[in-house]
Design a protein around this motif. Sequence first.
Motif, short mmCIF file in Angstrom:
data_model
loop_
_atom_site.label_atom_id
_atom_site.label_comp_id
_atom_site.label_asym_id
_atom_site.label_seq_id
_atom_site.Cartn_x
_atom_site.Cartn_y
_atom_site.Cartn_z
N SER A 185 0.84 -1.28 0.09
CA SER A 185 0.00 -0.21 0.14
C SER A 185 0.84 1.29 0.10
O SER A 185 2.03 1.33 0.63
CB SER A 185 -0.85 0.00 1.19
OG SER A 185 -1.78 -1.00 1.29
N GLY A 186 0.39 2.44 -0.62
CA GLY A 186 0.95 3.61 -0.73
C GLY A 186 0.21 4.49 0.41
O GLY A 186 -0.33 4.28 1.34
N CYS A 187 0.52 5.95 0.13
CA CYS A 187 -0.12 6.73 1.18
C CYS A 187 -1.11 7.51 0.36
O CYS A 187 -1.05 8.18 -0.60
CB CYS A 187 1.02 7.79 1.49
SG CYS A 187 2.35 7.24 2.25
N TYR A 188 -2.48 7.55 0.89
CA TYR A 188 -3.50 8.30 0.22
C TYR A 188 -3.38 9.59 0.01
O TYR A 188 -3.78 10.27 -1.08
CB TYR A 188 -4.79 8.03 1.12
CG TYR A 188 -5.98 8.82 0.52
CD1 TYR A 188 -6.64 8.04 -0.51
CD2 TYR A 188 -6.60 9.79 1.03
CE1 TYR A 188 -7.91 8.64 -1.18
CE2 TYR A 188 -7.46 10.51 0.51
CZ TYR A 188 -8.20 9.88 -0.51
OH TYR A 188 -9.29 10.54 -1.09
N SER A 189 -2.59 10.38 0.82
CA SER A 189 -2.53 11.86 0.90
C SER A 189 -1.72 12.28 -0.38
O SER A 189 -1.56 13.20 -0.90
CB SER A 189 -1.88 12.52 2.00
OG SER A 189 -0.85 11.77 2.34
N VAL A 190 -0.84 11.23 -0.76
CA VAL A 190 -0.18 11.38 -1.85
C VAL A 190 -0.80 10.91 -3.46
O VAL A 190 -0.71 11.60 -4.22
CB VAL A 190 1.71 10.50 -1.92
CG1 VAL A 190 2.21 10.69 -3.05
CG2 VAL A 190 2.17 11.06 -0.65
N SER A 191 -1.33 9.77 -3.30
CA SER A 191 -1.95 9.20 -4.40
C SER A 191 -3.46 9.43 -4.77
O SER A 191 -3.81 9.43 -5.66
CB SER A 191 -1.66 7.55 -4.51
OG SER A 191 -2.45 6.98 -3.28
N ASP A 196 -4.88 3.10 -0.91
CA ASP A 196 -3.74 3.21 -0.06
C ASP A 196 -4.25 3.78 1.36
O ASP A 196 -5.33 4.03 1.38
CB ASP A 196 -2.94 4.33 -0.86
CG ASP A 196 -2.11 3.78 -2.08
OD1 ASP A 196 -2.08 2.50 -2.16
OD2 ASP A 196 -1.83 4.73 -2.95
N LEU A 197 -3.21 4.05 2.16
CA LEU A 197 -3.66 4.33 3.42
C LEU A 197 -3.59 5.82 3.77
O LEU A 197 -2.89 6.52 3.39
CB LEU A 197 -2.63 3.69 4.51
CG LEU A 197 -2.12 2.27 4.32
CD1 LEU A 197 -1.16 1.63 5.08
CD2 LEU A 197 -3.74 1.24 4.39
N THR A 198 -4.72 5.92 4.68
CA THR A 198 -4.74 7.62 5.21
C THR A 198 -3.88 7.51 6.27
O THR A 198 -2.95 6.65 6.78
CB THR A 198 -6.05 7.86 5.87
OG1 THR A 198 -6.38 6.97 7.26
CG2 THR A 198 -7.23 7.63 4.85
N ASP A 199 -3.35 9.06 6.62
CA ASP A 199 -2.32 9.23 7.61
C ASP A 199 -2.73 8.90 8.77
O ASP A 199 -1.78 8.00 9.75
CB ASP A 199 -2.14 10.85 7.64
CG ASP A 199 -1.38 11.33 6.47
OD1 ASP A 199 -0.83 10.61 5.48
OD2 ASP A 199 -0.81 12.48 6.25
N VAL A 200 -3.93 8.75 9.17
CA VAL A 200 -4.43 8.44 10.63
C VAL A 200 -4.22 6.66 10.53
O VAL A 200 -3.67 6.30 11.58
CB VAL A 200 -6.03 8.45 10.62
CG1 VAL A 200 -6.60 7.78 11.81
CG2 VAL A 200 -6.30 9.97 10.69
N LEU A 201 -4.39 6.21 9.47
CA LEU A 201 -4.34 4.80 9.62
C LEU A 201 -2.69 4.45 9.86
O LEU A 201 -2.40 3.38 10.21
CB LEU A 201 -4.75 3.89 8.25
CG LEU A 201 -5.21 2.46 8.38
CD1 LEU A 201 -5.59 1.91 9.59
CD2 LEU A 201 -5.98 1.98 7.35
#
Length: 284
Positions: A185-191, A196-201
Amino acid sequence: MNIQSHQEATDPGLRVTPCFADSMAHSVSTNCRDPSFVHLATEPRLPIRDYDQALDVHETFYFQALKKPKIQIVHTKEDLEADDRIRVLLGMRYVPDHMTLPRVGMLHSLGVRVLSLAYKNYPTPYGDSSGGCGKLTHKGMELLEWMNDYGIVLDLTGTGNKTACDACRFILENNFSMIPIASHSGCYSVSRDTQDLTDVLLNIIALMNGYVGIPHEYPEEFMLHAIHASNVMRMIGTGTIGVCSDRGYSSYFGMVADLEGQNLHPDIFGRNFLNVIEHSLHQS
């Protein structure tokens, strides 16, 4: 072990490692300088709701793998010890319906050490998949209890954000020994990709000493995800990210060579992943 010898040790018909186009969906490798590799292989590769059918597919795969002299199915921590065999960690991203404690036990006896609650675009009775906003269900809570009993790792890749957060909260509230991972998984805030994962997760997984595998297929994208994930996780003093593959591993060596000049911590090349696996196998 070089790429050629690694490929010779596998069988395209078995689909154990991502050396081939019809291989498992994802793998995680240890440091490329080590003589052996650990791959996370999932079977069945497509959703099968019926337990008996899913078990049959997995069981066939499992016994085929056991017959390969160059492959070691990882059942216990001792199976990770280095020799010239390829370590294969078995998982199931599409968990069938109507799971029970004995059925989880059966999967465990057939080598399954990683399970998902739901996978992208495929919600289950246990929770929602990526892009969905459904919560962890009562059946999902039961499944987590049974997984914890057997020391099975929870993979949150492809699971809906609400379900994933609920699952982590449930694990913490019940003091389970289970550690969550996000295998690829990547970072939702980037992609802005719902898989992908939120910063909270990301923070929750880090707080639980879990692991996030960031696919390496695109170097620039990997660097963006890795830098962001590292920054988020550094806030609470942990480093639980790693390099993984979501397609094929043959490009892994060149990618690692490119990354070695970026002053990244060496543990992202496998050690962080193995820390979680070793912990879980100890609990198994």
